[in-house]
Design an enzyme around this catalytic site. Structure first.
Site, PDB file in Angstrom:
ATOM      1  N   GLY A   1     -36.879   8.539  -6.242  1.00 21.17           N
ATOM      2  CA  GLY A   1     -37.473   7.728  -5.186  1.00 21.17           C
ATOM      3  C   GLY A   1     -37.459   8.475  -3.868  1.00 21.17           C
TER       4      GLY A   1
ATOM      5  N   PHE B   1     -36.424   7.527   5.086  1.00 23.74           N
ATOM      6  CA  PHE B   1     -35.227   8.103   5.693  1.00 23.74           C
ATOM      7  C   PHE B   1     -34.560   9.170   4.840  1.00 23.74           C
ATOM      8  CE2 PHE B   1     -35.945   3.932   7.439  1.00 23.74           C
ATOM      9  CZ  PHE B   1     -35.952   4.214   8.782  1.00 23.74           C
ATOM     10  N   GLY B   2     -35.163   9.485   3.717  1.00 26.50           N
ATOM     11  CA  GLY B   2     -34.546  10.488   2.854  1.00 26.50           C
ATOM     12  C   GLY B   2     -35.110  10.398   1.461  1.00 26.50           C
TER      13      GLY B   2
ATOM     14  N   GLU C   1     -21.145   1.056 -11.036  1.00 28.43           N
ATOM     15  CA  GLU C   1     -21.353   1.281 -12.455  1.00 28.43           C
ATOM     16  C   GLU C   1     -22.845   1.286 -12.762  1.00 28.43           C
ATOM     17  OE1 GLU C   1     -19.240  -1.815 -14.460  1.00 28.43           O
ATOM     18  OE2 GLU C   1     -17.583  -1.492 -13.045  1.00 28.43           O
ATOM     19  N   LYS C   2     -23.168   1.756 -13.927  1.00 27.93           N
ATOM     20  CA  LYS C   2     -24.550   1.739 -14.397  1.00 27.93           C
ATOM     21  C   LYS C   2     -25.153   0.354 -14.181  1.00 27.93           C
ATOM     22  CE  LYS C   2     -27.059   2.603 -18.741  1.00 27.93           C
ATOM     23  NZ  LYS C   2     -28.255   1.926 -18.499  1.00 27.93           N
TER      24      LYS C   2
ATOM     25  N   GLY D   1     -28.574  -1.164 -15.090  1.00 25.94           N
ATOM     26  CA  GLY D   1     -29.920  -1.130 -15.650  1.00 25.94           C
ATOM     27  C   GLY D   1     -30.439   0.290 -15.731  1.00 25.94           C
ATOM     28  N   SER D   2     -31.762   0.387 -15.866  1.00 25.65           N
ATOM     29  CA  SER D   2     -32.370   1.693 -16.061  1.00 25.65           C
ATOM     30  C   SER D   2     -32.970   2.212 -14.757  1.00 25.65           C
ATOM     31  CB  SER D   2     -33.437   1.579 -17.137  1.00 25.65           C
ATOM     32  OG  SER D   2     -34.289   0.482 -16.823  1.00 25.65           O
ATOM     33  N   GLY D   3     -32.641   1.560 -13.669  1.00 21.31           N
ATOM     34  CA  GLY D   3     -33.157   2.014 -12.387  1.00 21.31           C
ATOM     35  C   GLY D   3     -34.453   1.326 -12.005  1.00 21.31           C
TER      36      GLY D   3
ATOM     37  N   ASP E   1     -34.506  -5.418   5.809  1.00 23.73           N
ATOM     38  CA  ASP E   1     -35.568  -4.770   5.028  1.00 23.73           C
ATOM     39  C   ASP E   1     -35.555  -5.307   3.602  1.00 23.73           C
ATOM     40  OD1 ASP E   1     -37.800  -3.156   4.749  1.00 23.73           O
ATOM     41  OD2 ASP E   1     -36.680  -1.290   4.502  1.00 23.73           O
TER      42      ASP E   1
END
Ligand code: ADP
Ligand code: MG
Ligand code: MG
Length: 314
Positions: free
Chosen positions: A33, A37-38, A97-98, A100-102, A143
């Site tokens: 992503g 800002f970065g 922690e993990k 989901g898949s992002g 935001d």
């Protein structure tokens, strides 16, 4: 399966970290992503191969009042300092922690096969819980939008991206806005100063509308100021009333978090087993490909006298 973490590292610290800390502990992988800002990249914790998500923040893009002096760590972006202080199931952690898949809500809305009010209510009330927690800590996110909410395969959501967040006080007003234009309340677009929570409720309303209808309620400043809703298909009266209340053009009449306590639509039952195994709810493509160019840019403006002075930051 390796766990996924989320950590925020500052770009210029990479030199220092590179000679001992960050690069000893982590390997940076592909980009997932990019924002104003970065950028955000996948990574790996070297010692145990744990998957991590690393957000790199451009220090030069941080406004002077978005810095924070921490007694332990010294001068930090407020975004980083806030994350170290927060702990709630619907708020992302500095290292988590993990989850989901992002997939973020933007992508979820894109792939949603059929709209379902019970599932929307289930996800939306977690957003409300997260925001209520933030407001109880006197923090406004500023935001809130679909792409700043991530979800896992069990539809559990987390709020991310504290780059526009700030502490607020009753009776004290902000005179700058640094969020997303499509989610900005009409009174703020028109140059009024704001306390914070009322702006947040509007953004929550835009997010709910987008989640439900798969399109933005307002596409430009004129439409926002007019604030008339033209939903593409009918939904329940309870839902439409909540959407319209959150998107009330008069901030003093707008729905508050308190008003939502006990709201029947918000607390309706949802049987998650009904959605199990539906592939449309699972991430398949790399995130940045799914998202394409459709992300609304983050904008910021400062009020000079009565008029907002705008600059796009990307
Ligand atoms: P920006 O301030 O540049 O918008 P964000 O913190 O919102 O940065 O991150 C940009 C994008 O990266 C998000 O919209 C989301 O899709 C993805 N992202 C950020 N953090 C995570 C995370 N912990 N897990 C999965 N995706 C994430
Ligand atoms: Mg973001
Ligand atoms: Mg941001």
């Amino acid at each position: 399966e390796a766990a996924r973490c989320n950590s925020t590292v500052m770009e210029e610290d990479l030199d220092r970290l590179g000679s001992g800390e960050y690069s000893d502990y982590y390997t940076t992988l592909q980009s997932i992503g990019k924002g104003a800002f970065g950028f955000v990249k996948m990574g790996r914790r070297n010692k145990d191969d744990t998957q991590v998500v690393v957000k790199f923040i451009r220090k030069s893009k941080i406004f002077s009042n978005n810095w924070w002096t921490d007694p332990e760590y010294g001068r930090l972006p407020l975004e980083v300092a806030l994350l170290t202080q927060l702990s709630h199931q619907n708020i992302v952690k500095m290292v988590m922690e993990k989850h989901g898949s992002g997939m973020d809500l933007f992508e979820f809305i894109d792939r949603q096969p059929n709209f379902d009010e019970a599932l929307a209510s289930y996800m939306f009330r977690q957003l409300i819980d997260g925001v209520a927690y933030l407001h109880s800590k006197m923090i406004v996110h500023r935001d809130i939008k679909d792409e700043n909410v991530i979800l896992n395969e069990r539809f559990q959501i987390k709020i991310i991206d504290f780059g526009s967040a700030a502490y607020f006080e009753r009776g004290k007003v902000f005179s700058t806005f640094c969020g997303t234009l499509e989610y900005c309340a009409p009174e703020v677009i028109q140059g009024n100063k704001y306390e914070g929570p009322e702006l947040e409720m509007w953004a929550i309303g835009v997010t709910l509308y987008t989640l439900v209808f798969g399109e933005n309620p307002f596409y430009d400043i004129e439409e926002t100021i007019e604030a008339s809703l033209k939903p593409p298909f009918p939904v329940s009266n309870e839902l439409m009333q909540l959407v319209a209340w959150l998107l009330h053009p008069e901030p003093e009449w707008r729905c508050t978090l308190k008003n939502m306590v006990g709201n029947a639509w918000l607390h309706q039952p949802c049987d998650l087993s009904e959605y199990k195994g539906n592939r449309s709810y699972q991430k398949e493509c790399p995130h940045h490909i799914m998202k394409g160019e459709a992300n609304p840019p983050t904008i910021s403006f400062t009020f000079l006298g009565d008029f907002p002075y705008g600059t796009a930051t990307n």
